[in-house]
Design a protein around this motif. Structure first.
Motif, PDB file in Angstrom:
ATOM      1  N   ALA A 109       5.307  -6.248 -10.098  1.00  0.00           N
ATOM      2  CA  ALA A 109       4.348  -7.027  -9.695  1.00  0.00           C
ATOM      3  C   ALA A 109       3.163  -6.754 -10.755  1.00  0.00           C
ATOM      4  O   ALA A 109       2.403  -7.657 -11.162  1.00  0.00           O
ATOM      5  N   SER A 141       1.417 -13.929  -8.616  1.00  0.00           N
ATOM      6  CA  SER A 141       1.370 -12.646  -8.109  1.00  0.00           C
ATOM      7  C   SER A 141      -0.220 -12.104  -7.979  1.00  0.00           C
ATOM      8  O   SER A 141      -0.464 -11.316  -7.049  1.00  0.00           O
ATOM      9  N   THR A 145       7.205 -15.076  -7.464  1.00  0.00           N
ATOM     10  CA  THR A 145       6.324 -15.992  -6.848  1.00  0.00           C
ATOM     11  C   THR A 145       6.592 -17.325  -6.663  1.00  0.00           C
ATOM     12  O   THR A 145       7.608 -17.711  -7.545  1.00  0.00           O
ATOM     13  N   TRP A 173       3.322  -8.318   0.637  1.00  0.00           N
ATOM     14  CA  TRP A 173       4.684  -9.000   0.144  1.00  0.00           C
ATOM     15  C   TRP A 173       5.511  -9.487   1.166  1.00  0.00           C
ATOM     16  O   TRP A 173       6.057 -10.325   1.262  1.00  0.00           O
TER      17      TRP A 173
END
Length: 341
Positions: A25, A59, A32, A123
């Motif tokens: 990330a 992200s 994403t 997430w």
């Protein structure tokens, strides 16, 4: 610059898969909707954040700037009387987060772990909204952050004396200074029978109920784990006020219901533990039990015989503190909370 951005990720404070996810990330490499749309896997018009439905899902937006994420970050900072100007990117946020050295040695570790836990919680909520068409409130997400903190602190071998439910009731216990509560003669340290994992290829539910007579309220909770002890699913649900054994039946019913309707678990072999010997007896027998619980008992009996391989057993509450904690949390909820981990 890339090495600097991810320096400090590998601390072993959270499960390794979560370190890997946060590492990706920070580097902007998670899948994403914005990334998938940019390479033609998703149509451009589907590049929308599933949490706020108002911005492209990059992200940095999802994990840092989305209104839901900002509320979660802001809540955590407010707990510790800190103010923070949100940076532009997640990599900058991580670099700044590492510079904060508030409190004693133990809390420095808590602070470092909190970054990973908040990012992971956002997430997981994102995936639940996309793939399960369900959602949690910000309050639910706060509870889940504190629960995860409690679960993973237990692997640090620090002698931290508080349970996940203690942390939820009083997050400031995380400022623990390393003095065991057992040293305080006014506090009797409980003796717990350790939770035992199921055999390989079996999933294990622990369920519990909580009934408060003075407030005429009740709730149920449960946690599903695999043979490695990893959490798979948990629920915390307010229910109508009822007798405790009836509530325990409802907890068993809810766990089986969740399992039977999920593609992840409906064909799995299940072991289910409850601390109510009466509820376990009624669920395992082909007849008997409270008349007002016959709908739920018949569903359990049908699933036990026909739908899935399931064993329902009695186990004392001392080895079931996570389910007990989730049931108690349900007393404060307005709606059911379910999370797949």
């Amino acid at each position: 610059m890339v090495c600097d951005a991810v320096k400090g990720v590998w601390k072993g404070l959270v499960p390794h898969r979560i370190e890997v996810f946060v590492w990706l990330a920070i580097l902007g490499k998670i899948n994403t909707r914005h990334k998938l749309a940019s390479i033609g896997i998703l149509p451009i018009d589907q590049d929308v954040c599933p949490l706020c439905s108002s911005c492209p899902e990059s992200s940095d937006h999802l994990l840092l700037h989305c209104e839901v994420s900002r509320q979660l970050w802001g809540w955590w900072l407010n707990l510790w009387d800190l103010k923070w100007v949100f940076p532009k990117s997640l990599s900058e946020a991580f670099a700044q987060w590492k510079l904060i050295k508030k409190g004693k040695k133990f809390f420095v570790k808590v602070w470092a772990a909190s970054f990973f836990i908040i990012v992971w919680t956002v997430w997981k909520e994102r995936n639940i909204r996309i793939f399960q068409a369900s959602s949690s409130t910000v309050k639910d997400l706060r509870d889940l952050v504190l629960l995860r903190m409690g679960w993973w602190i237990s692997g640090w071998e620090e002698g931290f004396p508080y349970s996940p439910s203690d942390i939820q009731r009083n997050p400031w216990c995380l400022e623990w200074e390393g003095v065991s509560r057992a040293a305080d003669p006014a506090i009797i340290k409980p003796s717990y029978i350790p939770w035992s994992p199921p055999i390989k290829n079996v999933l294990k539910w622990n369920v519990d109920a909580s009934v408060v007579i003075s407030n005429t309220c009740a709730a149920i909770g449960g946690v599903l784990r695999n043979h490695e002890g990893k959490f798979v699913c948990l629920f915390s649900t307010p229910i109508p006020y009822m007798e405790i054994n009836c509530a325990e039946i409802l907890a068993i019913h809810r766990a089986i219901s969740i399992s039977s309707y999920s593609s992840l678990t409906k064909s799995a072999s299940l072991l289910l533990e409850s601390d109510s010997s009466n509820a376990v007896m009624w669920c395992n027998n082909d007849n008997g039990g409270p008349w007002n619980m016959m709908y739920y008992l018949n569903f359990i009996r049908s699933c036990r015989k026909e739908m899935i391989s399931i064993e329902i057993t009695h186990k004392g509450r001392s080895s079931n503190f996570v389910a007990d904690s989730l049931a108690k949390q349900g007393l404060r909820r307005q709606d059911e909370f379910i999370a797949w981990l």
